[in-house]
Design a protein around this motif. Structure first.
Motif, PDB file in Angstrom:
ATOM      1  N   GLY A 103       0.761  -1.185  -0.041  1.00  0.00           N
ATOM      2  CA  GLY A 103       0.023  -0.157  -0.047  1.00  0.00           C
ATOM      3  C   GLY A 103       0.754   1.469  -0.033  1.00  0.00           C
ATOM      4  O   GLY A 103       0.219   2.419   0.603  1.00  0.00           O
ATOM      5  N   ARG A 104       1.993   1.327  -0.330  1.00  0.00           N
ATOM      6  CA  ARG A 104       2.911   2.412  -0.362  1.00  0.00           C
ATOM      7  C   ARG A 104       2.404   3.362  -1.237  1.00  0.00           C
ATOM      8  O   ARG A 104       2.682   4.737  -0.924  1.00  0.00           O
ATOM      9  CB  ARG A 104       4.403   2.043  -0.416  1.00  0.00           C
ATOM     10  CG  ARG A 104       4.957   1.433   0.765  1.00  0.00           C
ATOM     11  CD  ARG A 104       6.303   1.101   0.589  1.00  0.00           C
ATOM     12  NE  ARG A 104       7.088   0.651   1.723  1.00  0.00           N
ATOM     13  CZ  ARG A 104       7.123  -0.387   2.711  1.00  0.00           C
ATOM     14  NH1 ARG A 104       6.092  -1.208   2.000  1.00  0.00           N
ATOM     15  NH2 ARG A 104       7.615  -0.438   3.644  1.00  0.00           N
ATOM     16  N   TYR A 105       1.678   2.822  -2.358  1.00  0.00           N
ATOM     17  CA  TYR A 105       1.490   4.262  -3.349  1.00  0.00           C
ATOM     18  C   TYR A 105      -0.241   4.338  -3.269  1.00  0.00           C
ATOM     19  O   TYR A 105      -0.510   5.328  -3.318  1.00  0.00           O
ATOM     20  CB  TYR A 105       1.904   3.713  -4.849  1.00  0.00           C
ATOM     21  CG  TYR A 105       3.402   3.623  -5.031  1.00  0.00           C
ATOM     22  CD1 TYR A 105       4.104   4.863  -5.071  1.00  0.00           C
ATOM     23  CD2 TYR A 105       4.080   2.345  -4.655  1.00  0.00           C
ATOM     24  CE1 TYR A 105       5.521   4.855  -5.320  1.00  0.00           C
ATOM     25  CE2 TYR A 105       5.507   2.226  -4.895  1.00  0.00           C
ATOM     26  CZ  TYR A 105       6.309   3.570  -5.126  1.00  0.00           C
ATOM     27  OH  TYR A 105       7.708   3.465  -5.157  1.00  0.00           O
ATOM     28  N   CYS A 106      -0.853   3.282  -3.193  1.00  0.00           N
ATOM     29  CA  CYS A 106      -2.238   3.420  -3.090  1.00  0.00           C
ATOM     30  C   CYS A 106      -2.860   3.893  -1.677  1.00  0.00           C
ATOM     31  O   CYS A 106      -3.732   4.425  -1.694  1.00  0.00           O
ATOM     32  CB  CYS A 106      -2.676   2.096  -3.571  1.00  0.00           C
ATOM     33  SG  CYS A 106      -2.702   0.796  -2.428  1.00  0.00           S
ATOM     34  N   GLY A 107      -1.950   3.508  -0.696  1.00  0.00           N
ATOM     35  CA  GLY A 107      -2.330   3.801   0.596  1.00  0.00           C
ATOM     36  C   GLY A 107      -2.638   5.241   0.973  1.00  0.00           C
ATOM     37  O   GLY A 107      -3.662   5.565   1.590  1.00  0.00           O
ATOM     38  N   PRO A 108      -1.669   6.214   0.720  1.00  0.00           N
ATOM     39  CA  PRO A 108      -1.968   7.544   0.855  1.00  0.00           C
ATOM     40  C   PRO A 108      -3.390   8.074   0.173  1.00  0.00           C
ATOM     41  O   PRO A 108      -3.856   8.798   0.733  1.00  0.00           O
ATOM     42  CB  PRO A 108      -0.886   8.091   0.495  1.00  0.00           C
ATOM     43  CG  PRO A 108       0.191   7.192   0.593  1.00  0.00           C
ATOM     44  CD  PRO A 108      -0.250   5.858   0.256  1.00  0.00           C
ATOM     45  N   ILE A 109      -3.162   7.705  -0.807  1.00  0.00           N
ATOM     46  CA  ILE A 109      -4.285   8.114  -1.930  1.00  0.00           C
ATOM     47  C   ILE A 109      -5.582   7.800  -1.272  1.00  0.00           C
ATOM     48  O   ILE A 109      -6.726   8.220  -1.260  1.00  0.00           O
ATOM     49  CB  ILE A 109      -4.225   7.524  -3.240  1.00  0.00           C
ATOM     50  CG1 ILE A 109      -3.002   8.282  -3.951  1.00  0.00           C
ATOM     51  CG2 ILE A 109      -5.518   7.833  -4.260  1.00  0.00           C
ATOM     52  CD1 ILE A 109      -2.765   7.640  -5.521  1.00  0.00           C
ATOM     53  N   SER A 110      -5.797   6.185  -1.121  1.00  0.00           N
ATOM     54  CA  SER A 110      -7.051   5.799  -0.379  1.00  0.00           C
ATOM     55  C   SER A 110      -7.369   6.516   0.708  1.00  0.00           C
ATOM     56  O   SER A 110      -8.603   6.738   1.109  1.00  0.00           O
ATOM     57  CB  SER A 110      -6.979   4.273  -0.149  1.00  0.00           C
ATOM     58  OG  SER A 110      -6.611   3.610  -1.389  1.00  0.00           O
ATOM     59  N   THR A 111      -6.395   6.672   1.593  1.00  0.00           N
ATOM     60  CA  THR A 111      -6.640   7.492   2.960  1.00  0.00           C
ATOM     61  C   THR A 111      -7.289   8.685   2.768  1.00  0.00           C
ATOM     62  O   THR A 111      -8.267   9.048   3.585  1.00  0.00           O
ATOM     63  CB  THR A 111      -5.117   7.604   3.709  1.00  0.00           C
ATOM     64  OG1 THR A 111      -4.779   6.154   4.106  1.00  0.00           O
ATOM     65  CG2 THR A 111      -5.226   8.237   5.051  1.00  0.00           C
ATOM     66  N   ARG A 112      -6.872   9.255   1.759  1.00  0.00           N
ATOM     67  CA  ARG A 112      -7.383  10.637   1.529  1.00  0.00           C
ATOM     68  C   ARG A 112      -8.964  10.573   0.894  1.00  0.00           C
ATOM     69  O   ARG A 112      -9.904  11.427   1.177  1.00  0.00           O
ATOM     70  CB  ARG A 112      -6.501  11.396   0.720  1.00  0.00           C
ATOM     71  CG  ARG A 112      -5.299  12.075   1.218  1.00  0.00           C
ATOM     72  CD  ARG A 112      -4.472  13.220   0.396  1.00  0.00           C
ATOM     73  NE  ARG A 112      -3.958  12.561  -0.699  1.00  0.00           N
ATOM     74  CZ  ARG A 112      -2.847  11.952  -0.723  1.00  0.00           C
ATOM     75  NH1 ARG A 112      -1.826  12.026   0.277  1.00  0.00           N
ATOM     76  NH2 ARG A 112      -2.259  11.514  -1.719  1.00  0.00           N
ATOM     77  N   LEU A 113      -8.959   9.563   0.105  1.00  0.00           N
ATOM     78  CA  LEU A 113     -10.373   9.331  -0.441  1.00  0.00           C
ATOM     79  C   LEU A 113     -11.470   8.940   0.696  1.00  0.00           C
ATOM     80  O   LEU A 113     -12.573   9.399   0.679  1.00  0.00           O
ATOM     81  CB  LEU A 113     -10.356   8.198  -1.502  1.00  0.00           C
ATOM     82  CG  LEU A 113      -9.499   8.661  -2.872  1.00  0.00           C
ATOM     83  CD1 LEU A 113      -9.510   7.414  -3.770  1.00  0.00           C
ATOM     84  CD2 LEU A 113     -10.372   9.648  -3.546  1.00  0.00           C
ATOM     85  N   VAL A 114     -11.079   8.116   1.638  1.00  0.00           N
ATOM     86  CA  VAL A 114     -11.992   7.698   2.570  1.00  0.00           C
ATOM     87  C   VAL A 114     -12.074   8.889   3.509  1.00  0.00           C
ATOM     88  O   VAL A 114     -13.266   9.236   3.960  1.00  0.00           O
ATOM     89  CB  VAL A 114     -10.980   6.668   3.415  1.00  0.00           C
ATOM     90  CG1 VAL A 114     -12.249   6.430   4.695  1.00  0.00           C
ATOM     91  CG2 VAL A 114     -11.034   5.450   2.639  1.00  0.00           C
ATOM     92  N   ALA A 115     -11.004   9.681   3.960  1.00  0.00           N
ATOM     93  CA  ALA A 115     -11.200  11.076   4.654  1.00  0.00           C
ATOM     94  C   ALA A 115     -12.213  11.906   4.090  1.00  0.00           C
ATOM     95  O   ALA A 115     -12.971  12.356   4.704  1.00  0.00           O
ATOM     96  CB  ALA A 115     -10.057  11.808   4.920  1.00  0.00           C
ATOM     97  N   ALA A 116     -12.192  12.070   2.641  1.00  0.00           N
ATOM     98  CA  ALA A 116     -13.076  12.958   2.176  1.00  0.00           C
ATOM     99  C   ALA A 116     -14.522  12.480   2.023  1.00  0.00           C
ATOM    100  O   ALA A 116     -15.545  13.059   2.206  1.00  0.00           O
ATOM    101  CB  ALA A 116     -12.600  13.217   0.461  1.00  0.00           C
ATOM    102  N   ALA A 117     -14.709  11.042   1.797  1.00  0.00           N
ATOM    103  CA  ALA A 117     -15.873  10.390   1.860  1.00  0.00           C
ATOM    104  C   ALA A 117     -16.552  10.451   3.162  1.00  0.00           C
ATOM    105  O   ALA A 117     -17.730  10.547   3.431  1.00  0.00           O
ATOM    106  CB  ALA A 117     -15.778   9.006   1.280  1.00  0.00           C
TER     107      ALA A 117
END
Lengths: 557, 373
Positions: A507-521
């Motif tokens: 998750g080194r590349y998708c992790g930060p992106i997913s974290t922000r997407l969840v935070a926004a959602a």
């Protein structure tokens, strides 16, 4: 068939080996870009160039899933394209010939870059016993990028060689090719040293694991030939290999222009450097502040821009990567500027960098306090003046604590090394005023510098839903969006629902992106706990190596 | 007001809600989203008595042995669910419990006889028989017990598909931590951190959290969270069809449809309280994986890519199903050992109780009455 000497074979084809070359460098030199097949049958090649992304996997002498970028090319080796589902029969590994090592130094330093080496020198000179563990064969880290057997290419590499020499002379034990995969309370570190187990139980630990690059995610970013700017720089600086003849660079930050110039000086045709931010003269205040704080570095930066002009390489400001397509054995890179105008060029390799992600896995595993830095879009580790984290006897320096640059890392290393040694009764930490003053200046410089770039997380909302976000599991933006509507709450829930982040890179590349997407959602702020839970192994580790570590610890018990 | 309030959204709560909603009931699930065992489960479908459990909880072996027919039925129930809502990547090729010496073989033989008496399909295999079905085993393995009823599934797929089925049925999902229950004359109420939830009836499918919820209602259920450690490798060619266990040592090993090998089997993780996920201890990753490498030497060259820890629930070994003594509107649904395997079956039995047909005769020993003061 006449075999060049020395050489290895790749799927039967002879590949000559330059002195000190990695498998990835030797293959790239011969124009090979696809190293492995993904589970969905897509070709992948070198991407991060530093052992993080797990995309350059090859089979070496029957052993599957070896990282080509971290494996030295050996004469006579049999290297094969990595299939997605290797047979178990070929995967049997002989037990390591040498016994495991158990080390109990005063200070263990994880990472031998600018910060780690400076810490080693300071702690050792104060009288502490010091062990430095580094992933690469030759320490130096991603800033100094050392090479085996080649003379320094410039001042920067020369400086790294001197620092490394100084650390060796100080009497610190420096061990290369070490993959620290386990960090546990104690602290206790368990590592792999080319199949051999290494167990380290220090009195104090200094974490100096640096950062890895944030890519410009866009359709086509997983194609072979697309790599991080740092990966291209490693190919050139450490192995004198160009990633391709025709190259384009995109993203944001000073590294892109620097590497474009280095590759052009090395003979590459660089078609463009696309910079997401406006030109530096549109940030006059930040520019002035940076000039006042570090005129030398600003001069170096201006020199780079001049160098690009000399080569006729255009800097395209306010321009971002839009998509990448395959084009007759090459790549078509489509850029888009702020007005929506698209330009494209045909190249062999594309370099991308739009900021950095701290390699803070050890710090998070050991429970050090973190806070989210919105400007850079990553976590920063909280530390006191002596670089100690919230966990006693755990220090952290350099980019693994949040982006700060190599000069700051070096100063932090000195401070941490001296403070940690003093805490153990070796010397004192009184005389650090000069370092602390310089550090303050460097931090102000960094602040001004990054105001001229645009590395804050950007919206993915206009990206096509078929854009891959998770490289390893090949999970698209569309799948993640769908997962977000079904499984809200935490990024861990999203992970279980979509498999995002479940692959080898953890998750080194998708992790930060997913974290922000969840935070926004969920309309929640990002913090340490909103990321994937930190888990061992820090990097994938062979079962044979775990077995060796277990036997070593059993015997020592 | 809802007809049924289900506390706990793991495998038991989800299947309970689905079965009730299919009969037209209005159902709400309230889940705390904290250390749910189902979300960390590794997908073994257990039937034969686990040597680990027999060793750790010798006093509970009688309960487990009496429950054996339920394990067989539970795997069959999984098969039906898979047909209806799958695919869960369910494979029923059987489970092997390995022996390395004559003593272990003798233990397996005795265990096998007890299991056969309860209708489990078991057989003792010698090495040559093993070579035909599991040639990848280490040379020190002299034989094994084969339990044909056992299997494996992908819990991520099962959880996801069941959740989707629940959504389709209009089941409401709320995230909240329930603090206490109140049994009223004409309804039941659960009081959570965020709100109060009232329903005609209630199913407590809260696994290790069940004891704390029922305490105030006068029933002391000794449910405990037992944090366990698991490992998963990168993918390789599918070769291991069976669920693999050991006669004396703690391990489960299986290969998923993704090609990844999952290694678990009850090694301890460290509990950090209900608000934190359990921590992974070095002794567990080392011991668990090293044991796997000894039993299946051909995996030595592949890499472990992740570990995790999740909560197993233990009480007295047997499931806890049925109305709470003195509170007929509160129905318990807490599976015994191997809770994920038993989950759907336990859900079905609890649904019978909610619908008023009472606890099935063969399940009467699972009644929570045994914990009433």
């Amino acid at each position: 068939m006449q075999m060049p000497d020395p050489s290895f074979t790749f799927d039967g084809t002879p590949i000559p080996i330059k002195p000190g070359a990695s498998v990835a460098a030797a293959l790239t030199d011969q124009g090979h870009r696809a190293f492995r097949q993904s589970a969905n049958g897509n070709a992948r090649g070198i991407f991060c160039g530093m052992g993080v992304c797990q995309d350059c996997l090859v089979t070496i002498d029957g052993v599957p899933n070896r990282r080509a970028c971290m494996s030295a090319a050996r004469d006579g080796a049999k290297v094969e394209t990595q299939v997605a589902f290797p047979s178990l029969k070929g995967a049997v590994v002989a037990p390591p010939p040498e016994a495991a090592r158990i080390l109990e130094p005063d200070v263990a330093i994880i990472g031998g870059g600018a910060g780690g080496l400076a810490a080693a020198i300071a702690a050792r000179r104060a009288g502490a016993s010091v062990v430095v563990l580094d992933e690469r064969k030759v320490p130096g880290g991603q800033y100094y990028k050392q090479s085996t057997g080649l003379p320094p290419i410039d001042r920067q590499q020369q400086e790294g060689a001197e620092l490394f020499r100084e650390a060796l002379d100080s009497g610190a034990e420096i061990i290369g090719s070490v993959e620290v995969w386990g960090a546990f309370d104690g602290p206790l570190f368990i590592a792999d040293l080319e199949g051999r187990a290494l167990v380290v139980r220090p009195r104090t630990a200094i974490i100096a694991t640096g950062a890895y690059e944030r890519p410009t995610v866009a359709p086509g970013w997983t194609l072979p030939g697309v790599m991080t700017t740092g990966a291209a720089q490693t190919l050139w600086r450490s192995y004198r290999t160009l990633p391709g003849r025709r190259i384009a660079v995109c993203g944001s930050g000073p590294l892109n222009a620097q590497v474009a110039l280095e590759l052009a000086d090395g003979g590459a045709e660089v078609s463009v450097v696309a910079e997401a931010a406006a030109a530096p003269w549109h940030h006059p205040l930040a520019g002035l502040r940076a000039t006042l704080l570090d005129p030398g570095l600003v001069r170096k930066g201006l020199g780079m821009l001049q160098g690009l002009r000399r080569h006729g390489i255009p800097m395209a400001y306010n321009t971002r990567l839009h998509r990448i397509e395959e084009a007759d054995g090459a790549l078509r890179m489509v850029l888009r500027d702020q007005r929506g105008n698209e330009t494209s060029s045909i190249v062999d390799a594309i370099c991308m960098n739009i900021g950095f992600e701290p390699q803070n896995e050890i710090l998070r595993l050991l429970g050090a306090d973190m806070a989210y830095d919105k400007t850079f879009g990553h976590l920063r580790c909280s530390r006191d003046e002596g670089m100690q984290t919230s966990i006693p006897c755990l220090y952290a320096v350099g980019d693994c604590t949040g982006l700060g640059g190599a000069p700051a890392a070096r100063l932090e290393g000195e401070i941490a090394g001296k403070t940690a040694a003093a805490q153990l009764g070796c010397g004192d930490a009184y005389d650090l005023f000069a370092q602390k003053r310089s550090l303050k200046r460097h931090r102000l410089f960094q602040k001004a510098l990054w105001q001229m770039y645009d590395v804050a997380p950007y919206s993915l909302s206009n990206m096509p839903s078929e854009t891959i976000i998770c490289r390893c599991e090949e999970i698209t933006l569309g799948q993640i969006t769908e997962g977000l509507s079904a499984a809200t709450g935490h990024v861990g829930t999203l992970k279980r629902a979509t498999r995002v982040g479940m692959g080898r890179c953890q998750g080194r590349y998708c992790g930060p992106i997913s974290t922000r997407l969840v935070a926004a959602a969920t309309d929640k702020p990002v913090d340490d706990r909103s990321h994937f839970a930190p888990r061992v192994p820090i990097k994938p580790v062979s079962i044979a190596s775990i077995l060796a570590a277990q036997e070593a610890l059993n015997e020592s018990a | 007001m809802h007809d049924v309030l289900v506390i706990g959204g793991g495998i038991v709560g989800q299947v309970t809600a689905i079965k009730l909603a299919e009969t037209g009931a209005r159902v709400v699930i309230v889940d705390a989203a904290q250390n749910s065992g189902s979300t960390a489960n590794a997908g073994s479908l257990h039937v034969q008595m686990q040597s680990r459990f027999m060793r750790l909880y010798p006093d509970q072996v009688r309960n487990i042995e009496a429950s054996l027919p339920f394990y067989v039925a539970a795997v069959q129930e999984w098969g039906l669910l898979d047909q209806k809502y799958g695919s869960f990547e369910l494979v029923r090729k059987g489970g092997l419990m390995l022996a390395e010496d004559e003593g272990q073989m003798a233990f397996l033989e005795k265990k096998m006889e007890r299991e056969a008496r309860h209708g489990v399909s078991v057989e003792l295999l010698d090495r040559s028989a093993l070579d035909r079905i599991a040639p990848w085993l280490g040379p020190q393995i002299i034989g094994a017990e084969l339990c044909r009823d056992e299997g494996k599934l992908n819990p991520l797929a099962a959880n996801k598909r069941l959740r989707a089925a629940a959504e389709t049925l209009g089941i409401e999902h709320r995230t909240d931590q329930i603090l206490r229950l109140e049994s009223l004359p004409d309804s039941v109420e659960a009081i959570g951190l965020q709100g109060r939830y009232r329903a005609d009836r209630m199913v407590v499918a809260a696994a290790w959290g069940a004891g704390a919820l029922t305490h105030d209602l006068g029933v002391t259920i000794p449910s405990r969270a037992e944090p366990l450690h698991m490992n998963i490798t990168e993918a390789c060619e599918t070769q291991i069809n069976h669920l693999v266990q050991h006669a004396e040592r703690s391990i489960t090993l299986k290969q998923f449809a993704t090609g990844q090998i999952v290694i678990g089997g009850g090694w301890a993780a460290r509990d950090r309280g209900r608000y934190e996920i359990p921590a992974v201890d070095h002794a567990s990753i080392l011991g668990n994986v090293a044991l796997a490498a000894q039993l299946v030497p051909s995996i030595s060259g592949i890499r472990v890519i992740r570990t995790w820890a999740g909560m197993n629930t233990t009480a007295d070994g047997a499931s806890i199903i049925g109305p709470l003594p003195g509170h007929a509107r509160v129905v318990m649904a807490v599976p015994g050992d191997a809770g994920y395997t038993l989950g759907p079956l336990v859900a079905g039995l609890a649904v019978d109780c909610v619908q008023g047909s009472g606890l099935a005769a063969e399940a009467l020993s699972f009644s929570p009455a045994r914990f009433a003061a």
